[in-house]
Scaffold this motif. Structure first.
Motif, mmCIF file in Angstrom:
data_model
loop_
_atom_site.group_PDB
_atom_site.id
_atom_site.type_symbol
_atom_site.label_atom_id
_atom_site.label_comp_id
_atom_site.label_asym_id
_atom_site.label_seq_id
_atom_site.Cartn_x
_atom_site.Cartn_y
_atom_site.Cartn_z
ATOM 1 N N VAL A 115 0.826 -1.216 0.000
ATOM 2 C CA VAL A 115 0.000 0.000 0.000
ATOM 3 C C VAL A 115 0.855 1.258 0.000
ATOM 4 O O VAL A 115 0.609 2.192 -0.786
ATOM 5 C CB VAL A 115 -0.949 0.011 1.224
ATOM 6 N N SER A 118 2.259 3.068 -3.272
ATOM 7 C CA SER A 118 1.301 3.724 -4.167
ATOM 8 C C SER A 118 0.623 4.942 -3.538
ATOM 9 O O SER A 118 -0.126 5.649 -4.213
ATOM 10 C CB SER A 118 0.232 2.726 -4.610
ATOM 11 N N LEU A 119 0.862 5.193 -2.250
ATOM 12 C CA LEU A 119 0.190 6.307 -1.576
ATOM 13 C C LEU A 119 0.534 7.680 -2.157
ATOM 14 O O LEU A 119 -0.357 8.533 -2.273
ATOM 15 C CB LEU A 119 0.527 6.283 -0.075
ATOM 16 N N MET A 121 1.026 8.579 -5.155
ATOM 17 C CA MET A 121 0.206 8.784 -6.359
ATOM 18 C C MET A 121 -1.266 8.948 -5.987
ATOM 19 O O MET A 121 -1.967 9.815 -6.516
ATOM 20 C CB MET A 121 0.371 7.599 -7.316
ATOM 21 N N ILE A 122 -1.733 8.106 -5.051
ATOM 22 C CA ILE A 122 -3.146 8.151 -4.663
ATOM 23 C C ILE A 122 -3.488 9.464 -3.964
ATOM 24 O O ILE A 122 -4.520 10.088 -4.234
ATOM 25 C CB ILE A 122 -3.492 6.964 -3.743
ATOM 26 N N LEU A 123 -2.614 9.904 -3.067
ATOM 27 C CA LEU A 123 -2.869 11.097 -2.262
ATOM 28 C C LEU A 123 -2.329 12.364 -2.907
ATOM 29 O O LEU A 123 -2.541 13.466 -2.383
ATOM 30 C CB LEU A 123 -2.260 10.927 -0.869
ATOM 31 N N GLY A 124 -1.598 12.199 -4.012
ATOM 32 C CA GLY A 124 -1.017 13.362 -4.660
ATOM 33 C C GLY A 124 0.089 13.992 -3.841
ATOM 34 O O GLY A 124 0.249 15.224 -3.848
#
Length: 215
Positions: A115, A118-119, A121-124
């Protein structure tokens, strides 16, 4: 060194301290709370107010344990004050303690390796942001703290998980273990201060990383 780099160094130091404290406290709570729930569900001598007291999460965070985590890289949690009179309850609480550590370990590795990457990218977020650095360090220290708590709970002190299991299997060992409780705690403190617990935890992490194929 310029002021900018000094400030960066101080900020990284503060982030690491916060990560150690947060990860250690979370590991303590997640280790002790399931045991308290099992105590309320299975214990026949618990009181009605125990059903509410067990959810006061600050009870499980040991201040001395946090200080030891910061200074000696190893510490301990604070269990709920159980009234232990039944063998089945003792076994259930002790086994729940070890089981919770196993679940925390799996969840910790899954978050850290699957997890967390990729955070950003997910959270910007920028991977170099303070918040991201905190999450990375806190995730690592959480796994480390779980290993430490597992090792600490192998010492047969009155407050440890292994103590509950031993006493349930062999009640005659209760008195000898209680008489030697201070000695066992002293031995644990020596192992913590000398870095023995920390070294075992790091070895455990390295072995688990190789087993899971992350190395």
């Amino acid at each position: 060194m310029s002021l900018k780099y000094k400030e960066l160094g101080y900020m990284e130091y503060i982030i690491e301290i916060a990560a150690v404290l947060a990860a250690s406290a979370l590991a303590m709570i997640l280790h002790e709370l399931p045991k308290s729930i099992i105590y309320v569900l299975t214990g026949r001598h618990c009181e009605k107010k125990d059903k509410y007291r067990i959810f006061k999460l600050y009870r499980y965070v040991d201040p001395v344990g946090l200080i030891l985590f910061l200074t000696c890289h190893a510490g301990c949690s604070r269990p709920y004050p159980y009234r232990l009179k039944e063998k089945d309850t003792n076994v259930a609480i002790g086994m729940t303690g070890f089981l919770s550590l196993g679940v925390m370990l799996i969840a910790g590795y899954a978050f850290y390796h699957m997890v967390l990457p990729s955070l950003p990218m997910i959270l910007g977020m920028n991977p170099g942001d303070s918040g991201m650095i905190f999450l990375i360090q806190a995730s690592w220290y959480f796994i480390y703290a779980v290993f430490v708590l597992f090792i600490v709970n192998l010492f047969p002190m009155i407050s440890s998980d292994i103590f509950l299991i031993i006493v349930a299997i062999s009640p005659k060992r209760l008195i000898p273990l209680m008489k030697n409780d201070t000695l066992i705690k002293g031995l644990l403190i020596v192992c913590i201060v000398l870095g023995g617990i920390s070294a075992l935890a790091v070895q455990g992490m390295n072995g688990m990383e190789q087993f899971l194929g992350f190395v």
